[in-house]
Motif scaffolding. Sequence first.
Motif, PDB file in Angstrom:
ATOM      1  N   VAL A  45       0.277  -2.684  12.831  1.00  0.00           N
ATOM      2  CA  VAL A  45       0.000  -3.333  11.551  1.00  0.00           C
ATOM      3  C   VAL A  45       1.126  -4.312  11.257  1.00  0.00           C
ATOM      4  O   VAL A  45       2.283  -3.916  11.123  1.00  0.00           O
ATOM      5  CB  VAL A  45      -0.131  -2.302  10.415  1.00  0.00           C
ATOM      6  CG1 VAL A  45      -0.390  -3.014   9.091  1.00  0.00           C
ATOM      7  CG2 VAL A  45      -1.248  -1.308  10.720  1.00  0.00           C
ATOM      8  N   ALA A  46       0.792  -5.595  11.200  1.00  0.00           N
ATOM      9  CA  ALA A  46       1.784  -6.629  10.916  1.00  0.00           C
ATOM     10  C   ALA A  46       2.125  -6.626   9.428  1.00  0.00           C
ATOM     11  O   ALA A  46       1.219  -6.597   8.584  1.00  0.00           O
ATOM     12  CB  ALA A  46       1.253  -7.999  11.327  1.00  0.00           C
ATOM     13  N   LEU A  47       3.405  -6.644   9.109  1.00  0.00           N
ATOM     14  CA  LEU A  47       3.881  -6.706   7.721  1.00  0.00           C
ATOM     15  C   LEU A  47       3.231  -5.605   6.886  1.00  0.00           C
ATOM     16  O   LEU A  47       2.575  -5.857   5.877  1.00  0.00           O
ATOM     17  CB  LEU A  47       3.606  -8.094   7.140  1.00  0.00           C
ATOM     18  CG  LEU A  47       4.238  -9.255   7.925  1.00  0.00           C
ATOM     19  CD1 LEU A  47       3.762 -10.589   7.394  1.00  0.00           C
ATOM     20  CD2 LEU A  47       5.758  -9.184   7.873  1.00  0.00           C
ATOM     21  N   SER A  48       3.447  -4.393   7.323  1.00  0.00           N
ATOM     22  CA  SER A  48       2.856  -3.226   6.685  1.00  0.00           C
ATOM     23  C   SER A  48       3.456  -2.984   5.308  1.00  0.00           C
ATOM     24  O   SER A  48       4.580  -3.385   5.018  1.00  0.00           O
ATOM     25  CB  SER A  48       3.089  -1.990   7.563  1.00  0.00           C
ATOM     26  OG  SER A  48       2.738  -0.810   6.888  1.00  0.00           O
ATOM     27  N   PHE A  49       2.690  -2.303   4.455  1.00  0.00           N
ATOM     28  CA  PHE A  49       3.154  -1.925   3.122  1.00  0.00           C
ATOM     29  C   PHE A  49       3.630  -0.466   3.082  1.00  0.00           C
ATOM     30  O   PHE A  49       3.621   0.165   2.033  1.00  0.00           O
ATOM     31  CB  PHE A  49       2.030  -2.102   2.092  1.00  0.00           C
ATOM     32  CG  PHE A  49       1.744  -3.529   1.771  1.00  0.00           C
ATOM     33  CD1 PHE A  49       2.702  -4.335   1.197  1.00  0.00           C
ATOM     34  CD2 PHE A  49       0.505  -4.080   2.046  1.00  0.00           C
ATOM     35  CE1 PHE A  49       2.442  -5.667   0.895  1.00  0.00           C
ATOM     36  CE2 PHE A  49       0.221  -5.410   1.740  1.00  0.00           C
ATOM     37  CZ  PHE A  49       1.202  -6.203   1.170  1.00  0.00           C
ATOM     38  N   ARG A  50       4.037   0.077   4.217  1.00  0.00           N
ATOM     39  CA  ARG A  50       4.420   1.488   4.253  1.00  0.00           C
ATOM     40  C   ARG A  50       5.568   1.794   3.287  1.00  0.00           C
ATOM     41  O   ARG A  50       5.598   2.837   2.679  1.00  0.00           O
ATOM     42  CB  ARG A  50       4.820   1.893   5.676  1.00  0.00           C
ATOM     43  CG  ARG A  50       3.624   2.175   6.582  1.00  0.00           C
ATOM     44  CD  ARG A  50       4.069   2.566   7.963  1.00  0.00           C
ATOM     45  NE  ARG A  50       4.844   1.506   8.609  1.00  0.00           N
ATOM     46  CZ  ARG A  50       5.357   1.604   9.839  1.00  0.00           C
ATOM     47  NH1 ARG A  50       5.175   2.695  10.543  1.00  0.00           N
ATOM     48  NH2 ARG A  50       6.029   0.599  10.362  1.00  0.00           N
TER      49      ARG A  50
END
Length: 476
Positions: free
Chosen positions: A198-203
């Motif tokens: 996942v690119a630029l994840s919001f984890r």
Amino acid sequence: MTVVVALHFMLVLTFTTRILLRDDLSPPGRLAWFIVLNVLPYFGVASYFLFGEIDIGNRAIRRHDDIFTEIRAKARSFMGDKSSVESLIDPLYRPGFRYAGSINGFHTVGGNTAELMADGDATRARIIADIDAATEHVHVLYYIWLNDNMGTDIAEALIRAAQRGVSCRAMADGLGSRAFIKSKLWQRMQQAGVELAVALSFRNLILTMLLSRLDLRNHRKITVIDGRLTYCGSRNSADPEFLPKAKYGPWVDIMLRFQGPVVAQNQLLFASDWMQTTGKSLDEFELKTEQIAGGFPALVMGVGPTERRGATPQLFSNLIASAESELIITTPYFVPDATVLESLCAAAHRGVAVTLIFPKRNDSWIVSAASRSYYHQLLDAGCVIYEFKGGLLHAKTLTIDGCVSLIGSSNIDLRSFDLNYENNILLQDHATTMSIRQRQQVYINNSEKVELATVLAWRYYRRIWHNVIATIGPVL
């Protein structure tokens, strides 16, 4: 009350000082932030804190630099030679190709071919057939990946490929594909052996808000199969009906299927994103190149917040300046900076037939208003503007003199210029450019020409609205 006033003053002063200290901010951008901070101070402070600075973080920048150092050390032969532009490109267009090559270090390579896909159905069928025929690897990256016909078909094709032993890597943007990466289909891909990222994840949302920006996105659309073919254009892994915004549909996209050495460059661009996201090495990627006899010269260019600032508008300006007789541009989102706007007007003034094609109905009311604020100046300079009526024209194309084309994911707006990771292919070939030129003519045939008299007749409040939105556009 005195304490509240003092805090209010200090807050506004602090952020105003920060804006004044920034050397990378354009005067229009600085003015836009001043207006918001003074008119809506608390909203302005919050907005600036979340979205004011294009900073993906020092760690990401260092990692990007390390990745391209590794790519240059291990794969320089696939990146092309800087001097090749002198023998492969017409002297008139060399400045644009030289500039494009300076962005990532991908230089002009000869021996490429391209096939323009007929429509959305043909694109989907061809990509699926190519994935089903893959024997070594499939790599895909999409900004938007939907759980519709196109998205499901690609996912199922990747599952089939992984099950027969093909190495498959799939990456999607954390915002644009947020629903899909939580879906059962995404899980099935992983269970089948497809490597996912996942690119630029919001984890870690809080950390992202503190150290970076929420709206820095990976807007690329890359498909590479067996290192021998790649797709480049404007289409995401989504149907033309684009159900999340169906009332604006259909989305009208353009895709080209490339073969030749430019495929390896697109593979390396995908690898750079994969390495950035996963921490993996380039050693996991098998690279190959194959020149096709009689093929044309081309190169890949990728931009984003880890590349140098201003690369995209400067590239557009170089290309626009090289046009001698004709320049045609299609883009769904037109909010140019001064560099591109003045280049377009200058080209028209010197006698180039400049044609701009935008959608009549846009899914972004901000972009729609801001775009129309430039119509008077462009038409006055002699540019011709068309507004496409057959859905949302999402194709991003540029053709020059029937010889040179730029195609990919970049819009002519501030998001593509500053915030998004984008990918494009620049090529010189009469046949390929004319096929794109013919598709542009199809768009024109389904458009309404914008007359200067019509723009001048717009009511004053409409013109004020357009200009206000354009003025604070860098904030929005």
